[in-house]
Design an enzyme around this catalytic site. Sequence first.
Site, PDB file in Angstrom:
ATOM      1  N   GLY A  54      19.290  79.545  -3.544  1.00 47.57           N
ATOM      2  CA  GLY A  54      20.530  79.362  -2.785  1.00 47.57           C
ATOM      3  C   GLY A  54      20.880  77.888  -2.697  1.00 47.57           C
ATOM      4  CG  ASP A  65      16.206  79.690   6.013  1.00 45.02           C
ATOM      5  OD1 ASP A  65      17.396  79.454   6.288  1.00 45.02           O
ATOM      6  OD2 ASP A  65      15.826  80.769   5.517  1.00 45.02           O
ATOM      7  CG  MET A 110      22.200  81.762   7.083  1.00 43.64           C
ATOM      8  SD  MET A 110      22.444  81.031   5.462  1.00 43.64           S
ATOM      9  CE  MET A 110      23.640  82.167   4.769  1.00 43.64           C
ATOM     10  CD  GLN A 123      24.334  79.138   9.482  1.00 45.58           C
ATOM     11  OE1 GLN A 123      23.328  78.979  10.147  1.00 45.58           O
ATOM     12  NE2 GLN A 123      24.718  80.332   9.069  1.00 45.58           N
TER      13      GLN A 123
END
Length: 392
Positions: free
Chosen positions: A16, A144, A186, A290
């Site tokens: 991603g 993350d 997320m 985000q």
Amino acid sequence: MSQHGTHRIGILTCGGDCPGLNAVIRGVVKSATQLGFDCVGFLRGYEGLVDPVNYVPLNSKNTRGILTQGGTILGSTNKGRFAGKIGVDNKLAIETELLESVRTTVDQLALTGLVCIGGDGSLTVAQQFHEFGIPVVGVPKTIDNDLSATAYTFGFNSAVACATDALDRLHTTAASHGRVMVLEVMGRHAGWIALHAGIAGGGDVILIPEIPWTFENICQKILERDRTGRSFTLVVVAEGAELPEGGCVVHERREEMRQVRLGGIGHVVAQEIENRLQRETRCVVLGHLQRGGPPTTFDRVLATQFGAHAVRLIVEGKFGHMIRYQPPEFSSVPISEAIHQLSAVDPRGSTVLAAKALGISFGDCPAKESPFAAAGIPYSDSDAEMQEVVAV
Ligand code: F6P
């Protein structure tokens, strides 16, 4: 060295996307150029390495101005021939034929080294390249921030800034209408984005995968706020937070996808609050906002340094290593030791404790219970100091 006597470095971005990828690419190209290397960038992640091989030369001219741009000029994918081949011990099992093709590309382009910028799954691929004798170095990436080998990954700070901005905006509308606002952010396995944005944006309830919670406790917190004259409540929930009865809320589950698409827990939480309290509640799912847009200054600095240090790893011949940031130093770690080591929020860690001391609820205990007792931590001198600080 190539047949023309040129040293060359390859770069690719996989998994991603996130803000800061272009800053890493620029960092690699700038520092590699200083050392006399040519650079090439492979398109759409690992796919660009194999038939049809797809790459572009990278130089100071065509990387000019990309420092501040979100996304990746090289493109990326978390699908394709290198994704989803989990073999024994949770390792990706890439076919030998595919690995041979990668080696052919690396040999034909006479690459001294290949910089792979990616998250846990992509670095698992890089590790297999290394075991196959392909000269790779890794740069960790994920919004993350859940790789334990590095204190920070770039993209995280930008994601937190985006989520905080959303909370700031929700704050005023929530206050105007006396509503409960639920913001879903997320964070598949770890609640770092929810935790940091929740603190930065003045959230009242933070729900994360690491801390089990109940609807009773969330509702109690809302009622407690009502009693103290605050008619609105901001709830931040990580997409990977488990429901009280167990399990995550899944948006999509498809055979060809390596991992399920999470999403929807915000709506579940909002609906349940509305059912239980008959209070107007709204939910916003922040999603890929985000991951888009320009990186923050922190991420620009971090990503640029990752790029420069990745080149250093190649020069030093530290193949199979990943650059990492352990403030104040950048160092490296074998990729094999970095993958599958996820860093979770510590429910008893100082950040959660500080948040609880501020009165933020994690939904794990009734609103009035001592946050220190709820964290299972014996009341100590340092806790007393913390409460004094909070009381001031
Ligand atoms: O791992 C990073 C991440 O942004 C997660 O937080 C999220 O669950 C996932 O990627 C989304 O992936 P995709 O862009 O494939 O929907």
